[in-house]
Design an enzyme around this catalytic site. Structure first.
Site, mmCIF file in Angstrom:
data_model
loop_
_atom_site.group_PDB
_atom_site.id
_atom_site.type_symbol
_atom_site.label_atom_id
_atom_site.label_comp_id
_atom_site.label_asym_id
_atom_site.label_seq_id
_atom_site.Cartn_x
_atom_site.Cartn_y
_atom_site.Cartn_z
ATOM 1 N N TYR A 17 0.865 -1.182 0.000
ATOM 2 C CA TYR A 17 0.000 0.000 0.000
ATOM 3 C C TYR A 17 0.901 1.232 0.000
ATOM 4 O O TYR A 17 1.600 1.488 0.975
ATOM 5 C CB TYR A 17 -0.873 -0.044 1.251
ATOM 6 C CG TYR A 17 -1.877 1.073 1.390
ATOM 7 C CD1 TYR A 17 -2.869 1.268 0.433
ATOM 8 C CD2 TYR A 17 -1.857 1.916 2.501
ATOM 9 C CE1 TYR A 17 -3.813 2.273 0.577
ATOM 10 C CE2 TYR A 17 -2.802 2.928 2.655
ATOM 11 C CZ TYR A 17 -3.768 3.097 1.683
ATOM 12 O OH TYR A 17 -4.700 4.093 1.831
ATOM 13 N N TYR A 171 -11.695 -4.888 6.781
ATOM 14 C CA TYR A 171 -10.415 -4.498 7.362
ATOM 15 C C TYR A 171 -10.586 -3.425 8.442
ATOM 16 O O TYR A 171 -10.131 -3.546 9.568
ATOM 17 C CB TYR A 171 -9.467 -3.981 6.267
ATOM 18 C CG TYR A 171 -8.217 -3.382 6.832
ATOM 19 C CD1 TYR A 171 -7.160 -4.193 7.215
ATOM 20 C CD2 TYR A 171 -8.107 -2.008 7.041
ATOM 21 C CE1 TYR A 171 -6.018 -3.652 7.771
ATOM 22 C CE2 TYR A 171 -6.966 -1.455 7.600
ATOM 23 C CZ TYR A 171 -5.929 -2.284 7.963
ATOM 24 O OH TYR A 171 -4.816 -1.747 8.531
ATOM 25 N N HIS A 172 -11.277 -2.352 8.053
ATOM 26 C CA HIS A 172 -11.358 -1.201 8.952
ATOM 27 C C HIS A 172 -12.289 -1.435 10.130
ATOM 28 O O HIS A 172 -12.249 -0.716 11.109
ATOM 29 C CB HIS A 172 -11.785 0.044 8.181
ATOM 30 C CG HIS A 172 -10.825 0.359 7.068
ATOM 31 N ND1 HIS A 172 -11.005 -0.117 5.803
ATOM 32 C CD2 HIS A 172 -9.669 1.047 7.073
ATOM 33 C CE1 HIS A 172 -9.993 0.279 5.055
ATOM 34 N NE2 HIS A 172 -9.170 0.982 5.783
ATOM 35 N N LYS A 534 -11.569 16.714 15.741
ATOM 36 C CA LYS A 534 -10.695 16.090 14.746
ATOM 37 C C LYS A 534 -10.526 17.048 13.571
ATOM 38 O O LYS A 534 -11.373 17.107 12.689
ATOM 39 C CB LYS A 534 -11.293 14.771 14.250
ATOM 40 C CG LYS A 534 -10.855 13.577 15.068
ATOM 41 C CD LYS A 534 -11.109 12.257 14.370
ATOM 42 C CE LYS A 534 -10.111 11.937 13.295
ATOM 43 N NZ LYS A 534 -8.722 11.776 13.727
ATOM 44 N N ASP A 538 -8.723 13.559 8.086
ATOM 45 C CA ASP A 538 -8.503 12.222 8.633
ATOM 46 C C ASP A 538 -9.789 11.686 9.263
ATOM 47 O O ASP A 538 -10.356 12.308 10.148
ATOM 48 C CB ASP A 538 -7.377 12.311 9.678
ATOM 49 C CG ASP A 538 -7.225 11.037 10.480
ATOM 50 O OD1 ASP A 538 -7.557 9.962 9.932
ATOM 51 O OD2 ASP A 538 -6.780 11.120 11.624
ATOM 52 N N HIS A 540 -10.102 8.632 10.721
ATOM 53 C CA HIS A 540 -9.882 7.577 11.717
ATOM 54 C C HIS A 540 -10.247 8.118 13.084
ATOM 55 O O HIS A 540 -9.439 8.719 13.772
ATOM 56 C CB HIS A 540 -8.436 7.089 11.680
ATOM 57 C CG HIS A 540 -8.117 6.353 10.422
ATOM 58 N ND1 HIS A 540 -7.704 6.992 9.284
ATOM 59 C CD2 HIS A 540 -8.187 5.040 10.104
ATOM 60 C CE1 HIS A 540 -7.520 6.086 8.322
ATOM 61 N NE2 HIS A 540 -7.807 4.901 8.792
#
Lengths: 662, 321
Positions: A17, A171-172, A534, A538, A540
């Site tokens: 990646y 995945y996340h 935040k 981003d 996350h």
């Protein structure tokens, strides 16, 4: 059946990646990776590209070229893939909200090489539900987002037949704290939502082909036996789903096909060299048993919890794959778990749990309507995971046990063992996009955008032809997204924190903290109020969510607005809400630009409160942030959230003159 | 934060239309610190009808409805519509999940989008008063104070029942927001659990027939219980938004015909009673001879008095120092 294969199996597709700074720099990196034996491409786009903003947009500030490559138009995509033969390449693009657009740019870049779209193979991630749940790079509301996905599937099945238009991405979910059962159940529920939407847009005879083109992108954690069982359970459920719900009979179409990026959540900042053995074990989880082996694999680098990996760090991870595939005897045998009591037992256990959880999602109206339910469940699971680590029930070597260490030679030298993106990249990209807009045929671009806007408002039409035409006409990523935002509206995903359950009682440290929050609140006259923000693009948000929930459990009033805020928005909220302290979370590496920008906006409004920062902040940057006025910086090695909260309350008391604990 | 500007000066700044003073005013009004209680009283005194010479000009609007009805999306569109008309707006978003006994997650402001550089919009999240959707005393005081500075002051609460009653006591105009297919509201209206709102808003008009039917059913229900003057409007907050301008007009229209001094008087007296109750509880009320006796005392008081003055009056009567 023999216990040996007649011929050694071909290895999986090996990818890394990668992508950063500019298209030209990333192209250089791809070519060098391919020359080292990498067999596929995995493109990491920067956050502005993922969320649909041009490099000169206010929201892009600090994020350009950071976690991936900026691709703002056809020219960038052509430069990115220069000299890489696209008819022979298998490319994975981690792109979701803007997937239709990036596929269009890829098709146009291939045209430029003389490669027809029929010859292209690879995948666009294009899984929006997990963006709402875990990753945060969504751009449009759920319904039009699902339409874009269905449009891409319908288009690809007909015109780009070797392309996997969607990979359902669990995945996340694991990164956001999902248990194996949740990972399986939410991925399958998500796949059902996608297939149901796609089924309405293709002729009935194409449904099996659509089913066969859905692949998965999963995670693998360090509990590698159970993780392998998870993949076996997923392939059983997938085949079942294909037969029962979608009437698929072709065994090839029923195969569960998946790519993997192994776990980053479990990688530690302290003693980061230990991450190498974690990565190796996680790679085993997805390669060990032949019946559920990954089709494509990419491994994170040992230093991901510290910052962006350098080419050498990524090479190390590629070499792990190569040792596994070419040195060991892994690929010489049939399935090594066949007839294993342990494996069968684990699989049965996971299947039971996953079916029950899938039923719960169905009761909430399916994956799209059930986003709030799943989000709250994930926030709860993640909190339970952190609690186990804090209490020592779950051992993390080098973090909560065996923490003593010799100084690591890997972290020596200038740069502290990570890659830093030159801040001039953003300046150059801003200038470059202005040049691009000035030099293109503006009438053609305008016309293409007008057509795109029309199609966006006509839900029965497919968005892809107008999108590909716009890509050819030199439209930019930001313009494409703006046209769709105007048609579809803006959206903010649920934060999941409002629904999170209250902390378990009986935790002495938390009880003591609550008493202190009460004391300070009493002294201040108002309950201690914290803004958790935040800044930047981003998405996350797991860390920020856990901080928000813990602050509430400690008795504070918490203002949490979710992701993607400008420094001005954060400062305005801090002022209007009258908070006593501001906590900021950034994982994308843009803290050097964004944190000072927030400080400046706060000062401009005369908001005099302490600011603390958490995230992936390299040691070298801590001083820089302190110089900008930040009161404290927390990184992944500060895993004890209750202790962080205690610091924050003490800081509030000191700053606002509420004395010290009795 | 630990500013020492005195209450009457903050009040004067608000009266002069200095919106920048609003966050500080809210910090003071919400504070229970003894020094702040005095500042709070001075602030409210400076904004009382007696001091202003008239009722504060701002339009106090209560927006309430069950969870998931689409209040925040609607509010987002309404704020934009008011700003296009160059009206300044303050929103007090009352968080239903929080109780005054512990911490709270206040997430509602996230759903209202506005330009952070626009000083004509203020959004403040506040906690509820220990019961679902009920208003904390500070929220009532804040709404009344901000009405002297902002053109529109919205108090947003969640739920049907208590919150609706509390908001009705406070606001000049109450809008209840429901989504199509929410039979509860119909039942609540018919059974009298819910007071008749001034404006009833059916959201998600983009749903078409379902929304139309809901609007028709609610109109019929209102007629049957004598709510003929209640406007029922269908809106959609999804692009292209629809019905928002009509809603702004309906709210304006109601405000034009409402007896403002009577509503505000009721509002201040209710605020005083809520504050007294929060401070002195059941025991305090008994000392006054019960809630009805307290209400009679308030009814007899000077109509121009601000809430803290009324609270002191009750305290004197109850012989609480």
């Amino acid at each position: 059946m023999s216990h040996r294969l007649p011929d050694r199996d071909e290895p999986w597709i090996m990818r890394t990646y990668a992508g950063h700074s500019t298209a030209a720099k990333s192209n250089e990196l791809y070519r060098s990776n391919l020359s080292k034996g990498q067999t596929g491409l995995s493109i990491a786009f920067d956050l502005p590209t993922q969320t649909g903003y041009d490099p000169d947009d206010e929201l892009a500030h600090g994020e350009v070229g950071k976690v991936g490559v900026p691709v703002a138009h056809r020219g960038d995509m052509i430069a990115l893939l220069d000299g890489i033969p696209l008819d022979r390449m298998n490319t994975s693009m981690t792109i979701n909200a803007t997937a239709a657009w990036l596929l269009a740019l890829y098709v146009v870049a291939a045209e430029e090489q003389g490669v027809p779209q029929e010859a292209l193979s690879g995948t666009t991630q294009n899984d929006i539900i997990k963006e709402f749940l875990a990753r945060g790079t969504y751009a449009f509301p759920p319904e039009p987002s699902m339409r874009l996905i269905a449009d891409m599937i319908a288009y690809a099945v007909e015109h780009v037949p070797k392309w996997n238009p969607v990979n359902i991405c669990s995945y996340h979910l694991q990164e956001a704290g999902a248990t194996p059962v949740q990972e399986i159940a939410y991925a399958m529920s998500n796949a059902i939502a996608v297939l149901d939407a796609a089924r309405r847009r293709v002729p009935a005879e194409l449904v099996p082909a659509v089913f066969g083109r859905i692949s998965f992108f999963v995670n693998a954690g360090v509990r590698f036996i159970e993780e392998h069982a998870k993949l076996r359970a997923m392939s059983i459920l997938w085949e079942e789903l294909g037969r029962e719900r979608y009437g698929v009979e072709d065994p090839k179409a029923l195969r569960f096909r998946y790519g993997v990026q192994v776990n980053s959540l479990g990688l530690t900042e302290s003693q980061p060299e230990n991450n190498v053995q974690r990565i190796v074990l996680e790679a085993l989880a997805v390669t060990l048993g032949r019946d559920a082996r990954a089709r494509a694999l990419q491994l994170p680098a040992w230093n991901e919890a510290l910052g962006l990996p350098r080419p050498w760090d990524q090479q190390w991870s590629l070499r792990i794959q190569q040792v596994l595939a070419y040195e060991t005897d892994l690929l010489e045998y049939p399935d090594v778990f066949e007839g294993s009591k342990v494996m069968d037992g684990l699989v049965a256990e996971l299947l039971d749990g996953a079916r029950a959880e899938m039923a719960a999602v169905a009761e909430h109206g399916g994956a799209v309507a059930g986003v709030d339910y799943m989000k709250a469940a994930l926030v709860d699971s993640h909190r339970e995971r952190l609690r186990r680590i804090e209490s020592g029930e779950q051992v993390v070597v080098g973090l909560n046990r065996f923490a003593e260490s010799e100084p690591s030679p890997l972290l020596e030298g200038p740069g502290g063992g990570i890659l830093t993106v030159d801040p001039r990249v953003e300046v150059e990209q801003r200038a470059a996009i202005e040049r691009w807009r000035a030099e293109r045929d503006s009438a053609a671009a305008e016309a293409a955008l007008a057509e795109l806007a029309r199609v966006a408002r006509a839900p029965e039409e497919n968005i892809m032809p107008a999108t590909i035409a716009a890509a050819r006409a030199g439209v930019t990523t930001g313009e494409w997204s703006r046209a769709l935002r105007a048609a579809f509206g803006e959206f903010r995903a649920p934060t999941g924190v409002g629904e999170a359950a209250a902390a378990l009682a009986g935790n002495d440290e938390l009880a003591a903290l609550r008493d202190e929050v009460e004391r300070v609140s009493e002294a201040l006259g108002r309950r201690v109020k914290i803004l958790v923000g935040k800044p930047g693009l981003d998405g996350h948000s797991n860390g920020a969510e856990q901080i928000a929930v813990r602050a509430r459990d400690a008795g504070m009033d918490v203002v949490y607005e979710g992701i993607r805020l400008t420094p001005a928005q954060i400062a305005a909220s801090a002022l209007q809400e009258g908070v006593h302290v501001v906590g900021l979370s950034i994982l994308s590496g843009s803290h050097r630009e964004l944190i000072p920008a927030v400080m400046a906006e706060l000062a401009r409004r005369d908001v005099d409160v302490p600011v603390v920062v958490g995230g992936i902040i390299p040691d070298a940057d801590v001083e820089l942030l302190r110089a900008a006025g930040v009161a404290a910086v927390y990184t992944p090695k500060d895993f004890d959230l209750t202790r962080i909260m205690r610091d924050v309350v003490a800081l509030v008391a000191q700053w606002h003159g509420a004395g010290t604990p009795a | 934060m630990t500013s020492t500007i005195d209450g009457s000066e903050i009040g004067a700044r608000l009266r002069a239309g200095d919106l920048g003073a609003a966050p500080l005013a809210l910090n003071v009004l919400e504070s229970s610190a003894p020094a702040d209680r005095e500042r709070s009283a001075a602030l409210q005194r400076a904004l009382s009808p007696a001091a202003l010479g008239h009722e504060a000009d701002g339009h106090l609007i209560g927006i309430t409805g069950p969870p998931g009805a689409g209040k925040s999306s609607l509010l987002s569109e309404l704020v934009a519509a008011w700003r296009r008309r160059e009206r300044t707006v303050a929103v007090l978003a009352v968080d239903p999940s929080s109780k005054r006994t512990g911490g709270a997650l206040l997430g509602d402001r996230a759903r209202i989008s506005f330009d952070p550089r626009d000083e004509g919009v203020l959004i403040r999240s506040t906690a509820a008063a220990g019961r679902l959707g009920g208003l904390a005393p500070a929220t009532r005081e804040a709404a009344l104070a901000l009405a002297a500075a902002f053109d529109v002051v919205v108090v947003e609460t969640v739920g049907v029942g208590q919150s609706e009653t509390d908001v009705a006591e406070l606001a000049d105009t109450v809008a209840v927001v429901v989504q199509p297919g929410s039979g509860d509201t119909l039942q609540f209206l018919k059974s009298g659990i819910m007071e008749v709102p001034d404006v009833l808003v059916v959201t998600k008009a983009d749903l078409g027939d379902i929304a139309l039917r809901a609007r028709r059913d609610l109109s019929a229900a209102l007629r049957s219980i004598g709510g003929r003057r209640t406007r029922v409007l269908a809106v959609s907050a999804l692009p292209p938004a629809s019905g928002i301008d009509e809603l702004v007009e309906a709210l304006d229209e109601h405000r034009a015909r409402v007896d403002l001094p009577a509503r505000r008087l009721r509002s201040r007296r209710a605020a005083a009673l809520a504050e007294f109750g929060a401070e002195h509880g059941e025991r305090g009320l008994r000392a006054l001879g019960g809630a009805r006796a307290a209400q009679r005392l308030l009814d007899a008081a000077d109509p121009g008095a601000d809430a803290p003055t009324l609270v002191r009056l009750l305290e004197r009567q109850a012989a609480i120092a």
